[in-house]
Design a protein around this motif. Structure first.
Motif, PDB file in Angstrom:
ATOM      1  N   ASP A  39       0.824  -1.201   0.000  1.00 46.22           N
ATOM      2  CA  ASP A  39       0.000   0.000   0.000  1.00 46.22           C
ATOM      3  C   ASP A  39       0.859   1.252   0.000  1.00 46.22           C
ATOM      4  OD1 ASP A  39      -2.536  -1.297   0.234  1.00 46.22           O
ATOM      5  OD2 ASP A  39      -2.107  -1.659   2.346  1.00 46.22           O
ATOM      6  N   ALA A  40       0.215   2.384  -0.207  1.00 46.61           N
ATOM      7  CA  ALA A  40       0.897   3.675  -0.126  1.00 46.61           C
ATOM      8  C   ALA A  40       1.522   3.830   1.256  1.00 46.61           C
ATOM      9  CB  ALA A  40      -0.100   4.807  -0.380  1.00 46.61           C
ATOM     10  N   GLY A  41       2.784   4.249   1.273  1.00 44.05           N
ATOM     11  CA  GLY A  41       3.496   4.474   2.518  1.00 44.05           C
ATOM     12  C   GLY A  41       4.165   3.248   3.102  1.00 44.05           C
ATOM     13  N   ALA A  42       4.006   2.095   2.462  1.00 39.58           N
ATOM     14  CA  ALA A  42       4.553   0.853   2.996  1.00 39.58           C
ATOM     15  C   ALA A  42       6.059   0.751   2.744  1.00 39.58           C
ATOM     16  CB  ALA A  42       3.853  -0.350   2.369  1.00 39.58           C
ATOM     17  N   THR A  43       6.694  -0.088   3.544  1.00 40.94           N
ATOM     18  CA  THR A  43       8.086  -0.475   3.309  1.00 40.94           C
ATOM     19  C   THR A  43       8.083  -1.899   2.780  1.00 40.94           C
ATOM     20  OG1 THR A  43       8.962   0.954   5.048  1.00 40.94           O
ATOM     21  CG2 THR A  43      10.334  -0.897   4.367  1.00 40.94           C
ATOM     22  N   VAL A  44       8.703  -2.095   1.614  1.00 46.66           N
ATOM     23  CA  VAL A  44       8.692  -3.386   0.926  1.00 46.66           C
ATOM     24  C   VAL A  44      10.132  -3.829   0.667  1.00 46.66           C
ATOM     25  CG1 VAL A  44       7.877  -4.670  -1.089  1.00 46.66           C
ATOM     26  CG2 VAL A  44       6.568  -2.712  -0.236  1.00 46.66           C
ATOM     27  N   ILE A  45      10.378  -5.112   0.837  1.00 50.58           N
ATOM     28  CA  ILE A  45      11.667  -5.697   0.459  1.00 50.58           C
ATOM     29  C   ILE A  45      11.417  -6.635  -0.716  1.00 50.58           C
ATOM     30  CG2 ILE A  45      13.675  -7.029   1.187  1.00 50.58           C
ATOM     31  CD1 ILE A  45      13.004  -6.274   4.073  1.00 50.58           C
ATOM     32  N   ASP A  46      11.994  -6.302  -1.866  1.00 52.33           N
ATOM     33  CA  ASP A  46      11.884  -7.119  -3.080  1.00 52.33           C
ATOM     34  C   ASP A  46      13.175  -7.922  -3.191  1.00 52.33           C
ATOM     35  OD1 ASP A  46      11.371  -8.195  -5.569  1.00 52.33           O
ATOM     36  OD2 ASP A  46      11.677  -6.327  -6.674  1.00 52.33           O
ATOM     37  N   VAL A  47      13.109  -9.208  -2.864  1.00 51.12           N
ATOM     38  CA  VAL A  47      14.299 -10.045  -2.819  1.00 51.12           C
ATOM     39  C   VAL A  47      14.607 -10.635  -4.193  1.00 51.12           C
ATOM     40  CG1 VAL A  47      15.343 -12.115  -1.815  1.00 51.12           C
ATOM     41  CG2 VAL A  47      13.964 -10.589  -0.389  1.00 51.12           C
ATOM     42  N   TYR A  48      15.856 -10.503  -4.612  1.00 52.71           N
ATOM     43  CA  TYR A  48      16.345 -10.931  -5.921  1.00 52.71           C
ATOM     44  C   TYR A  48      15.471 -10.312  -7.015  1.00 52.71           C
ATOM     45  CZ  TYR A  48      18.750 -13.974  -9.289  1.00 52.71           C
ATOM     46  OH  TYR A  48      19.505 -14.462 -10.321  1.00 52.71           O
ATOM     47  N   PRO A  49      15.602  -9.008  -7.235  1.00 48.63           N
ATOM     48  CA  PRO A  49      14.678  -8.264  -8.096  1.00 48.63           C
ATOM     49  C   PRO A  49      14.833  -8.479  -9.589  1.00 48.63           C
ATOM     50  CG  PRO A  49      16.416  -6.836  -7.282  1.00 48.63           C
ATOM     51  CD  PRO A  49      16.578  -8.139  -6.578  1.00 48.63           C
ATOM     52  N   GLY A  50      15.842  -9.240 -10.038  1.00 52.37           N
ATOM     53  CA  GLY A  50      15.986  -9.484 -11.473  1.00 52.37           C
ATOM     54  C   GLY A  50      16.209  -8.204 -12.240  1.00 52.37           C
ATOM     55  N   PRO A  64       5.936   8.454  -2.430  1.00 49.51           N
ATOM     56  CA  PRO A  64       7.062   9.167  -1.810  1.00 49.51           C
ATOM     57  C   PRO A  64       7.209   8.916  -0.317  1.00 49.51           C
ATOM     58  CG  PRO A  64       5.274  10.677  -2.346  1.00 49.51           C
ATOM     59  CD  PRO A  64       4.944   9.383  -3.006  1.00 49.51           C
ATOM     60  N   GLU A  65       6.139   8.495   0.342  1.00 52.99           N
ATOM     61  CA  GLU A  65       6.218   8.236   1.781  1.00 52.99           C
ATOM     62  C   GLU A  65       6.640   6.797   2.089  1.00 52.99           C
ATOM     63  OE1 GLU A  65       5.906  10.725   3.914  1.00 52.99           O
ATOM     64  OE2 GLU A  65       5.584  11.995   2.132  1.00 52.99           O
ATOM     65  N   GLY A  66       6.743   5.976   1.052  1.00 51.00           N
ATOM     66  CA  GLY A  66       7.120   4.583   1.246  1.00 51.00           C
ATOM     67  C   GLY A  66       8.571   4.330   0.917  1.00 51.00           C
ATOM     68  N   ARG A  67       8.966   3.080   1.012  1.00 52.30           N
ATOM     69  CA  ARG A  67      10.348   2.686   0.744  1.00 52.30           C
ATOM     70  C   ARG A  67      10.341   1.290   0.146  1.00 52.30           C
ATOM     71  NH1 ARG A  67      15.313   4.741   0.157  1.00 52.30           N
ATOM     72  NH2 ARG A  67      14.482   6.399   1.499  1.00 52.30           N
ATOM     73  N   VAL A  68      11.157   1.098  -0.918  1.00 54.03           N
ATOM     74  CA  VAL A  68      11.332  -0.222  -1.516  1.00 54.03           C
ATOM     75  C   VAL A  68      12.807  -0.578  -1.455  1.00 54.03           C
ATOM     76  CG1 VAL A  68      11.067  -1.667  -3.561  1.00 54.03           C
ATOM     77  CG2 VAL A  68       9.380   0.121  -3.080  1.00 54.03           C
ATOM     78  N   TYR A  69      13.117  -1.646  -0.761  1.00 56.67           N
ATOM     79  CA  TYR A  69      14.472  -2.177  -0.763  1.00 56.67           C
ATOM     80  C   TYR A  69      14.590  -3.175  -1.904  1.00 56.67           C
ATOM     81  CZ  TYR A  69      15.351  -0.186   3.855  1.00 56.67           C
ATOM     82  OH  TYR A  69      15.526   0.674   4.907  1.00 56.67           O
ATOM     83  N   PRO A  94      13.978   8.861 -12.775  1.00 58.07           N
ATOM     84  CA  PRO A  94      13.127   9.898 -12.181  1.00 58.07           C
ATOM     85  C   PRO A  94      11.988   9.286 -11.356  1.00 58.07           C
ATOM     86  CG  PRO A  94      13.599  10.414 -14.475  1.00 58.07           C
ATOM     87  CD  PRO A  94      14.106   9.016 -14.241  1.00 58.07           C
ATOM     88  N   GLY A  95      11.795   9.793 -10.178  1.00 55.61           N
ATOM     89  CA  GLY A  95      10.713   9.324  -9.329  1.00 55.61           C
ATOM     90  C   GLY A  95      11.030   8.092  -8.513  1.00 55.61           C
ATOM     91  N   ARG A  96      12.274   7.619  -8.568  1.00 60.83           N
ATOM     92  CA  ARG A  96      12.648   6.411  -7.833  1.00 60.83           C
ATOM     93  C   ARG A  96      13.419   6.733  -6.549  1.00 60.83           C
ATOM     94  NH1 ARG A  96       8.856   3.733  -9.987  1.00 60.83           N
ATOM     95  NH2 ARG A  96       9.058   3.401 -12.217  1.00 60.83           N
ATOM     96  N   GLU A  97      13.204   7.901  -6.011  1.00 57.30           N
ATOM     97  CA  GLU A  97      13.907   8.277  -4.791  1.00 57.30           C
ATOM     98  C   GLU A  97      13.542   7.367  -3.615  1.00 57.30           C
ATOM     99  OE1 GLU A  97      13.760  11.641  -7.566  1.00 57.30           O
ATOM    100  OE2 GLU A  97      12.189  10.377  -6.677  1.00 57.30           O
ATOM    101  N   ASN A  98      12.425   6.658  -3.727  1.00 58.07           N
ATOM    102  CA  ASN A  98      12.004   5.768  -2.647  1.00 58.07           C
ATOM    103  C   ASN A  98      12.596   4.367  -2.771  1.00 58.07           C
ATOM    104  OD1 ASN A  98      10.560   4.798  -4.817  1.00 58.07           O
ATOM    105  ND2 ASN A  98       8.524   5.168  -3.946  1.00 58.07           N
ATOM    106  N   VAL A  99      13.489   4.151  -3.739  1.00 57.35           N
ATOM    107  CA  VAL A  99      14.131   2.850  -3.935  1.00 57.35           C
ATOM    108  C   VAL A  99      15.537   2.884  -3.353  1.00 57.35           C
ATOM    109  CG1 VAL A  99      15.018   1.185  -5.616  1.00 57.35           C
ATOM    110  CG2 VAL A  99      12.798   2.288  -5.995  1.00 57.35           C
ATOM    111  N   GLU A 100      15.853   1.899  -2.546  1.00 57.66           N
ATOM    112  CA  GLU A 100      17.200   1.750  -1.988  1.00 57.66           C
ATOM    113  C   GLU A 100      17.741   0.381  -2.377  1.00 57.66           C
ATOM    114  OE1 GLU A 100      19.532   1.721   2.330  1.00 57.66           O
ATOM    115  OE2 GLU A 100      17.598   2.739   2.121  1.00 57.66           O
TER     116      GLU A 100
END
Length: 232
Positions: A39-50, A64-69, A94-100
């Motif tokens: 959901d919006a604002g969630a923190t997600v871990i995408d393991v082995y993202p290909g 923008p309030e969330g985070r994707v690892y 552009p727009g991927r500032e929430n991706v780490e």
């Protein structure tokens, strides 16, 4: 997390590629996003993202309030396609500032990320039963415990993978890249998770379950299961 409207992006209309080159149409893709509980604002871990398709999708959803690892296991970081470099390039879009982008041994994932609402594992669980992943101690049991540690209370562990024949267990994980759904459930529940839901959106009753997922006769059309587990 509060559920927002289903995102409608160009990514929801494109073909997603991952192991076996699955072709998900828009309706199946939308169902998988809904099923994931991201959901919006969630923190997600995408393991082995290909190639990063799911990382992009979740980046759009959490906003923008969330985070994707985008978590690249160190066990595969040396691959010729430079998985870490690919994700670092994605994170600069552009727009991927929430991706780490994070890379560490699979069992070190809790130390490399922050507490998460959802951990997403797409066509990867079977690899936990292969020699490559277990070389550094990343057994399924160890990884499932790591996921339990990293998820918040009430967080979701979502697994999508290629099904093998009923009763076969883990024996085809290395050779066919397939795994028995019942065995996956047993292993994950042993770590303390509770099955919250399952989806048949990717099921294919015509898959004989006997061929490798890369075989042209079944590639992209394998029978797949989707489980959503919750951390109590």
């Amino acid at each position: 997390m509060s559920r927002g409207p289903m995102p409608c992006t160009s990514y929801a209309r494109r073909i997603l590629y991952r192991e076996g080159h699955p072709m998900y149409d828009q309706s199946k893709l939308a169902e998988l996003i809904r099923f994931s509980r991201v959901d919006a604002g969630a923190t997600v871990i995408d393991v082995y993202p290909g190639d990063g398709d799911w990382t992009r999708l979740f980046s759009d959803v959490v906003g923008p309030e969330g985070r994707v690892y985008s978590f690249v296991p160190a066990e595969v970081a040396h691959f010729k396609n430079d998985p870490v470099g690919l994700m670092r390039t994605l994170a600069k879009e552009p727009g991927r500032e929430n991706v780490e982008v994070v890379s560490a041994d699979l069992v070190a994932m809790p130390q490399a990320t922050r507490p998460a609402d959802v951990l997403w594992l797409h066509l990867f669980y079977h690899d936990l039963h292969t020699a490559l992943m277990q070389a550094k101690g990343a057994t399924a049991a160890e990884f499932n415990r790591a996921v339990y540690e990293r998820l918040k209370s009430g967080g979701y562990y979502v697994i999508v993978d290629h099904a093998t024949a009923v009763g076969v267990g883990m024996s085809n994980a290395q050779s066919l890249h397939r795994i028995d759904p019942a065995s996956v459930r047993e292993e994950v529940e042993a770590a303390g998770f509770v099955l919250d839901a399952e989806s048949t959106v990717l099921a294919n009753k015509n898959d004989p379950h006997s061929g490798k997922v890369f075989d042209p006769s079944i590639k992209g059309k394998t029978d797949r299961f989707a489980y959503r587990f919750v951390k109590p």
